[in-house]
Design an enzyme around this catalytic site. Sequence first.
Site, PDB file in Angstrom:
ATOM      1  N   LYS A 169      45.968  44.961  52.382  1.00 40.82           N
ATOM      2  CA  LYS A 169      45.671  43.668  51.779  1.00 40.82           C
ATOM      3  C   LYS A 169      46.044  42.546  52.737  1.00 40.82           C
ATOM      4  O   LYS A 169      46.902  42.739  53.602  1.00 40.82           O
ATOM      5  CB  LYS A 169      46.524  43.498  50.508  1.00 40.82           C
ATOM      6  CG  LYS A 169      46.098  44.338  49.332  1.00 40.82           C
ATOM      7  CD  LYS A 169      46.990  44.057  48.133  1.00 40.82           C
ATOM      8  CE  LYS A 169      46.605  44.912  46.930  1.00 40.82           C
ATOM      9  NZ  LYS A 169      45.268  44.631  46.389  1.00 40.82           N
ATOM     10  N   ARG A 204      43.501  53.675  40.152  1.00 44.28           N
ATOM     11  CA  ARG A 204      42.657  54.622  39.400  1.00 44.28           C
ATOM     12  C   ARG A 204      42.926  56.054  39.828  1.00 44.28           C
ATOM     13  O   ARG A 204      42.755  56.979  39.020  1.00 44.28           O
ATOM     14  CB  ARG A 204      41.181  54.220  39.543  1.00 44.28           C
ATOM     15  CG  ARG A 204      40.645  54.298  40.941  1.00 44.28           C
ATOM     16  CD  ARG A 204      39.355  53.497  41.109  1.00 44.28           C
ATOM     17  NE  ARG A 204      39.630  52.055  41.216  1.00 44.28           N
ATOM     18  CZ  ARG A 204      38.699  51.124  41.352  1.00 44.28           C
ATOM     19  NH1 ARG A 204      37.423  51.448  41.377  1.00 44.28           N
ATOM     20  NH2 ARG A 204      39.040  49.858  41.450  1.00 44.28           N
TER      21      ARG A 204
END
Length: 499
Positions: free
Chosen positions: A279, A353
């Site tokens: 990120k 996820r």
Amino acid sequence: MEVKVITGDIVSTKADAIVVNLFEGVKRPGGATGAVDKALDGAITKLIEQGEIKGKLNEINIIHSLGKTPARIVAVAGLGKQADFTLDKIRALTAEFCRSLRKLNCRRIATIVHGGGVGGIDPEASSQAITEGSLLGLYRFRKHITKEPENHDIAETLIVERDAAKLKVLEQGCKKGQIIAEATNLARDLINEPANYMTPSDMAKTAKGLAKTYSLGLTILDREQMEKEGMGALLGVAQGSRQPPKLIVLTYKGDKKSSDTIGFVGKGITFDSGGISIKPSENMAEMKGDMAGAATVMAALIAIAQLKSKVNITAVVAATENLPGGNALKPGDILKAINGKTIEVVNTDAEGRLTLADALGYAIKQGVSQLVDLATLTGACHIALGDICSGIFGNSQELIDKIIKSGAEAGERLWQLPMYEEYKEKNKSNVADIKNSGGRWGGAITAAQFLSEFVGDKPWVHIDIAGTAQTEKENGYTVKGATGVGVRTLVNFALAQAK
Ligand code: BES
Ligand code: MN
Ligand code: ZN
């Protein structure tokens, strides 16, 4: 802080401050506000005439009693328009006046029950909302600040009621509010804690402490046991970090006669750097809160246990860091999840996820009959809904509706996003059963579609709290940092299921 209900007259209550209220547009206050006005020789009425007190929502007017009441301060809290009044406004208003009074160096404050009279609010619910508003609104996370705060904590909030017959219901509301608010603040504490103080092992230790205190069942799986279970997706995320992952399972059995068990699953990324798909550094610190879902389900379970709700719950949290270590997952890697499905990792930053796939699968293996997961899953959900409501998805409209309702009662807003089949296309992989990112467009939905592949045929709801778990501004009963969103929704849901 302690919140207590007492019977008595607000005018003569011994406290640093007494709080009365006023609806917008009222010129001659009655009830408790009228009684206090009288003790102040009509000061409230005069200030209304002079246009200083308007009764606008969340307006707090401070009047110094100068010996006319035992309390040195009389606060008049504006309730806004009578027709628009709600329980959630009581929560927010209470938080606002509590913080105002803390700034004025009050240690003991007393309030009347808001909305009970012409407001038409059930007194028990109002008492609960006042308790929640004060505990949530006064929350602050100062654990790592060595300097003393400028204003010390309020030690006691009294809810004062004239009618002794109401004492019992007010006390019930207060007790319930206290349990729920303290659980919410527990979640906030865990989320606000920086990642170096809240590693997966720290989360496991916290769970152990809670299990002991509240007599919950506890199982913690380490890396080896995860391997045996076939949790390749979770292990894939964990392999980039030196911190060992922990799969934490807390169980509460409030209804021994029933075999029905609700599964609560929480995303527990104690720090999300993005991994190799790293990120940008701006705002990366916020990713210490990527275990908000985990904190929420754990805290909700504590409240549910204290409320002795007649339900069975199994809470599963997959705790790990997502770091770009030398052994980290690489884009293109393929993992095998607990249910045997293979996943192509196209983006290591779509790690939530992956961990949830195994956590959901594990919950199903434990025999849960329905599933609710909470996760700071996608920036896309934040973009779609802002910080006003969380996204809700699922495969059972009945369960979705129940949870939206449980949230609404708690003042937590959930907005359903669609799960049309066509979105599934985006998650198709050329080399594995599925890939872990469907790209930018509709990112919250494709993430939810991904999760749906791991819940079998169980009724399941997914709540994306990426936009709502943390906030930059103080507003009503939320303060800067973690909000604890979801705790009250889950508690209400469990209570409703028990009925
Ligand atoms: N933890 C983040 C989502 C997030 C973003 C939570 C901002 C709170 C605030 C999640 O793991 C993530 O990185 N999601 C990616 C998915 C993408 C790579 C498909 C995202 O939303 O950008
Ligand atoms: Mn991520
Ligand atoms: Zn994440």
